[in-house]
Design an enzyme around this catalytic site. Structure first.
Site, short mmCIF file in Angstrom:
data_model
loop_
_atom_site.label_atom_id
_atom_site.label_comp_id
_atom_site.label_asym_id
_atom_site.label_seq_id
_atom_site.Cartn_x
_atom_site.Cartn_y
_atom_site.Cartn_z
N ARG A 45 0.84 -1.21 0.00
CA ARG A 45 0.00 0.00 0.00
C ARG A 45 0.86 1.25 0.00
NH1 ARG A 45 -4.16 -0.32 4.60
NH2 ARG A 45 -5.08 1.45 3.50
N HIS A 87 -5.78 7.32 12.20
CA HIS A 87 -5.47 5.89 12.11
C HIS A 87 -4.03 5.64 11.70
CE1 HIS A 87 -10.00 4.77 11.51
NE2 HIS A 87 -9.70 5.07 12.76
N ALA A 94 -17.19 12.39 -4.29
CA ALA A 94 -16.49 13.44 -3.53
C ALA A 94 -15.89 14.51 -4.45
CB ALA A 94 -15.39 12.80 -2.68
N1 APR Z 1 -17.01 9.67 -3.35
C1 APR Z 1 -17.59 9.69 -2.12
N2 APR Z 1 -17.75 8.59 -1.35
C2 APR Z 1 -17.31 7.42 -1.85
C3 APR Z 1 -16.70 7.31 -3.12
C4 APR Z 1 -16.56 8.51 -3.88
N3 APR Z 1 -16.00 8.50 -5.10
N4 APR Z 1 -16.37 6.00 -3.33
C5 APR Z 1 -16.75 5.33 -2.24
N5 APR Z 1 -17.33 6.17 -1.35
C6 APR Z 1 -17.87 5.86 -0.02
C7 APR Z 1 -18.57 4.52 0.06
O1 APR Z 1 -19.95 4.70 -0.22
C8 APR Z 1 -18.35 4.13 1.53
O2 APR Z 1 -19.42 4.58 2.34
O3 APR Z 1 -16.77 5.79 0.86
C9 APR Z 1 -17.09 4.90 1.93
C10 APR Z 1 -15.89 4.00 2.17
O4 APR Z 1 -16.19 3.21 3.29
P1 APR Z 1 -15.10 2.19 3.83
O5 APR Z 1 -14.55 1.38 2.71
O6 APR Z 1 -15.72 1.50 5.01
O7 APR Z 1 -13.90 3.11 4.34
P2 APR Z 1 -13.85 3.94 5.69
O8 APR Z 1 -15.21 4.39 6.11
O9 APR Z 1 -12.80 4.98 5.54
O10 APR Z 1 -13.31 2.84 6.75
C11 APR Z 1 -13.06 3.30 8.05
O11 APR Z 1 -12.18 1.12 8.61
O12 APR Z 1 -10.89 -0.63 7.85
C12 APR Z 1 -10.93 0.45 8.72
O13 APR Z 1 -9.15 1.73 9.53
C13 APR Z 1 -9.85 1.43 8.37
O14 APR Z 1 -9.94 3.82 8.24
C14 APR Z 1 -10.63 2.64 7.88
C15 APR Z 1 -11.93 2.51 8.63
#
Ligand code: APR
Length: 233
Positions: free
Chosen positions: A60, A110, A220
């Site tokens: 990564r 994190h 976003a």
């Molecule tokens: N624009 C806006 N939102 C988006 C886009 C985009 N182009 N693509 C995806 N998403 C949204 C998805 O709908 C989802 O709700 O981003 C979110 C990503 O969610 P996760 O994959 O769960 O990531 P995150 O919320 O950052 O995870 C939180 O979990 O695994 C742990 O520590 C890790 O920091 C991470 C934490």
């Protein structure tokens, strides 16, 4: 939305980096070599299979060279530069895209890929190359350097500073996060109880959407520049 907003806290998640080409965690591409990410980001995985965990973060970290900030990162950096009130960007992401876009008032709650942490003495050091298990810490000499990532069950960074900012916020914005992981998923509650306006910008409804005064669905790279334009108007 502009009136009487002075102090802003912005939470970002993997969704803000998705359009730069970095995989999110819980999307369809959320697995790595068949491992659920949650199974790799744990102290147990690090203890039982350090080579696997170090390799996961090496890959990564190396990937960062292939990606660049997108319009959402750029817009938040522009807001950071221009906003005369308090502003704090709290990211759950471990990539360096916010800082490469120019954001300064930033916390990686994190941890971050470009850092190595000594499990013996707690010293953190900038690290941008592969980090083999048992790499030696320059501060204490122990072969205990690990990825500077906050694993499940470990305490996120700078929670006190984040809590103070949330309680003083007039506006809390959550961008690109599923609201699946605490304590970040609870920030909206703290901000609301402190009287802040709450706005969610996300591709899909999240686990926390109901807690937000307003939730806008979309990419976003489109929604964030639009929000910043309104705030700076
Ligand atoms: N624009 C806006 N939102 C988006 C886009 C985009 N182009 N693509 C995806 N998403 C949204 C998805 O709908 C989802 O709700 O981003 C979110 C990503 O969610 P996760 O994959 O769960 O990531 P995150 O919320 O950052 O995870 C939180 O979990 O695994 C742990 O520590 C890790 O920091 C991470 C934490």
């Amino acid at each position: 939305m502009k009136q009487d907003i002075r102090n802003i806290v912005i939470l970002t998640g993997a969704g803000i980096s998705a359009e730069s080409g970095l995989a999110t965690f819980r999307g369809p591409e959320g697995l790595w070599e068949g491992h659920r990410v949650e199974d790799v980001c744990t102290p147990e995985a690090l203890a039982h299979n350090p080579a696997l965990v170090h390799r996961f973060y090496d890959e990564r970290r190396a990937r960062l060279a292939d990606v660049v900030p997108n319009a959402a990162h750029d817009a938040l950096a522009a807001l950071d530069r221009a906003w005369t009130g308090e502003l704090l960007i709290v990211t759950q992401n471990v990539d360096d895209l916010h800082e490469r876009a120019g954001a300064r008032r930033l916390i990686h709650m994190h941890g971050e890929l470009n850092s190595a942490l000594c499990a013996a003495c707690g010293n953190a050091v900038a690290w941008s190359v592969d980090l083999p298990p048992e790499s030696r810490c320059d501060a204490c000499g122990q072969p205990r350097l690990r990825p500077d990532i906050v694993f499940f069950g470990e305490m996120p960074y700078q929670m006190d500073r984040i809590d103070v900012a949330l309680r003083a916020a007039d506006l809390f914005v959550s961008i690109g996060t599923s609201g699946a992981v605490y304590p970040a998923a609870g920030f909206v509650q703290t901000a609301r109880h402190a009287g802040a306006r709450t706005l969610e910008l996300n591709l899909d409804p999240s686990a926390g959407s109901d807690y937000f005064e307003e939730s806008r669905l979309g990419a976003a790279s489109l929604l964030v520049p639009d929000m910043v334009r309104t705030l700076l108007a």
